[in-house]
Design a protein around this motif. Structure first.
Motif, short mmCIF file in Angstrom:
data_model
loop_
_atom_site.label_atom_id
_atom_site.label_comp_id
_atom_site.label_asym_id
_atom_site.label_seq_id
_atom_site.Cartn_x
_atom_site.Cartn_y
_atom_site.Cartn_z
N VAL A 68 -10.26 11.09 -1.18
CA VAL A 68 -9.58 12.11 -1.98
C VAL A 68 -10.25 12.22 -3.34
CG1 VAL A 68 -7.41 12.78 -3.08
CG2 VAL A 68 -7.39 11.74 -0.79
N THR A 69 -10.66 13.43 -3.69
CA THR A 69 -11.18 13.69 -5.03
C THR A 69 -10.18 14.59 -5.75
OG1 THR A 69 -12.43 15.58 -4.22
CG2 THR A 69 -13.57 13.47 -4.29
N ALA A 114 -7.44 3.85 4.92
CA ALA A 114 -8.22 3.42 3.76
C ALA A 114 -9.35 4.40 3.49
CB ALA A 114 -8.77 2.01 3.99
N LYS A 115 -10.07 4.80 4.55
CA LYS A 115 -11.17 5.76 4.37
C LYS A 115 -10.64 7.12 3.94
CE LYS A 115 -14.50 3.77 7.62
NZ LYS A 115 -15.22 3.97 8.91
N VAL A 156 -6.03 1.53 -1.17
CA VAL A 156 -7.19 1.40 -0.29
C VAL A 156 -7.52 -0.06 0.04
CG1 VAL A 156 -9.68 1.79 -0.13
CG2 VAL A 156 -8.16 3.64 -0.84
N PRO A 157 -7.70 -0.96 -0.95
CA PRO A 157 -8.06 -2.34 -0.58
C PRO A 157 -6.99 -3.05 0.23
CG PRO A 157 -7.60 -2.16 -2.94
CD PRO A 157 -7.66 -0.78 -2.41
N ALA A 170 0.84 -1.20 0.00
CA ALA A 170 0.00 0.00 0.00
C ALA A 170 0.87 1.25 0.00
CB ALA A 170 -0.92 -0.01 1.22
N ASP A 171 1.93 1.25 0.83
CA ASP A 171 2.82 2.41 0.88
C ASP A 171 3.52 2.62 -0.45
OD1 ASP A 171 4.12 4.58 2.05
OD2 ASP A 171 5.77 3.36 2.80
#
Length: 396
Positions: free
Chosen positions: A109-110, A103-104, A91-92, A78-79
């Motif tokens: 982020v948009t 994750a949330k 995220v997953p 993930a990092d």
């Protein structure tokens, strides 16, 4: 005093910070056993320490497939994506590793994460040096306020700053200072402007713990850390008391490296672990060179912090008659090191702290002989190159 090289278990070689040697040893294991989960995981992690993203992704992906319960490798993969601003891919993995708050945060982020706007480079003057360097920065277009600079931190705001910026917490997690357990709020700030450069869509945390500041002086409104710094070629110029941010373009990198060579700057390896904690090679009283961390945000007057075992190996005299309150969890005692150094960058008669039962190395999986703080760096100009993965340092 030099570090005696030993052969044997590749995990022990890695733990000692001999990353290239460990990587070769794990590669030999994979030649005979390509599906060895541990060797794949370690080769991926070693690559990630040097921001070799394609290699890290290859081996960590395979490690996670071979060992689905390996939470650490999921977090490192993930990092790997987060460092490339590929937040959606992280995220997953974070959710599978039960790191739900991040994750949330990342899925909220948009727009383009960490979008850089403005100048190709900017020089932002320090507005304070005690207890560490600070600059002024603007949040969501508001008037600039003071932020501390901390290489051992992410981007973090005070509660007041987050509220004034109208930030919405999308998740919470628990953290701790040396004094207390605290609630950390996770969200995204639309705009962070530092000098002539603006970053947009930036993940940020905030909390109500007090930021380091001198007695009688208002605390800073937040801390700017390595999650911001690794998006640039970042220089802390203590000689001229300024933070210099350059975009990571070929032209900027080429120009800086030529300047560093002319200035005779020392070039050392740079590794990044635990999402935002840089490391390099250093020595304490001739013990080394071995891996050291570079957390400039450590409070107090110590230039270097080491565990008790390192202090003894370095031949230092620890003053057990004068305990120091460094954290609520660790017993700490002062020492004076005749010499500490990063390459040729050396300080003499250095005040340091030895920690008993330190957890310094637990998060990263390898041993460090200590941490070099902002008190050491105040005598130097230091640049973090997260493209070539080098630390440049020169006396100011």
């Amino acid at each position: 005093m030099t570090f005696a090289r030993q052969s044997g278990d590749p995990d022990e070689v890695f733990k000692a910070g001999r990353f290239r040697e460990a990587d070769r040893a794990y590669a030999r294991i994979l030649e005979k056993d390509p599906d060895n989960a541990r060797a794949n995981a370690q080769r991926g992690y070693i690559a990630l320490l040097s921001n070799k993203f394609a290699t890290a992704e290859k081996f960590l992906t395979k490690a996670v497939r071979l060992a689905p319960d390996d939470r650490f490798s999921k977090e490192q993969l993930a990092d790997c994506f987060v460092r490339q601003d590929q937040l959606a891919r992280a995220v997953p993995l974070l959710r599978a590793a039960r790191v739900e708050a991040y994750a949330k945060q990342y899925e909220s982020v948009t727009g383009t994460p960490y979008e850089v706007r403005g100048a190709q480079s900017t020089r932002i003057p320090f507005v304070a040096l005690n207890p560490g360097p600070a600059i002024e920065a603007s949040v969501n277009g508001a008037e600039p306020v003071t932020f501390g600079l901390d290489t051992g931190a992410p981007l973090a705001f005070t509660m007041e700053t987050a509220e004034k910026a109208g930030l919405r917490a999308v998740a919470t997690s628990k953290g701790r200072t040396s004094e207390e357990v605290l609630t950390i709020y996770h969200g995204v700030v639309e705009s962070l402007r530092m000098g002539g450069i603006e970053l947009r869509n930036v993940p940020v945390v905030w909390h109500d713990a007090e930021m380091p500041h001198p007695l009688g002086v208002e605390q800073p409104k937040g801390v700017i850390g390595t999650t911001i710094f690794y998006h640039f070629l970042t220089t802390m110029d203590f000689a001229n008391q300024a933070l210099v941010l350059r975009r990571k373009t070929e032209a900027q990198l080429r120009k800086f490296r030529a300047e560093a060579e002319r200035a005779g700057a020392e070039r050392l390896p740079l590794w990044l672990a635990d999402t935002h904690l840089p490391h390099t090679l250093g020595s304490i009283n001739g013990y080394g060179p071995r891996v050291v961390s570079l957390d400039t945000g450590v409070e107090g007057a110590a230039q270097v912090t080491a565990d008790e075992k390192t202090a003894k190996r370095a031949g230092l005299t620890v003053d057990y008659e004068r305990p120091v309150t460094l954290t609520a969890m660790d017993k700490s005692f002062p020492f004076v090191a005749p010499e500490v150094s990063l390459g040729r960058a050396t300080s003499r008669n250095v005040y340091g702290i030895a920690i008993q039962d330190s957890a310094l190395n637990n998060r990263v999986g390898f041993e460090t002989i200590g941490n070099f703080s902002q008190e050491f760096f105040k005598a130097f100009t230091v640049t973090f190159d997260y493209v070539g993965m080098h630390l440049y340092i020169a006396r100011t």
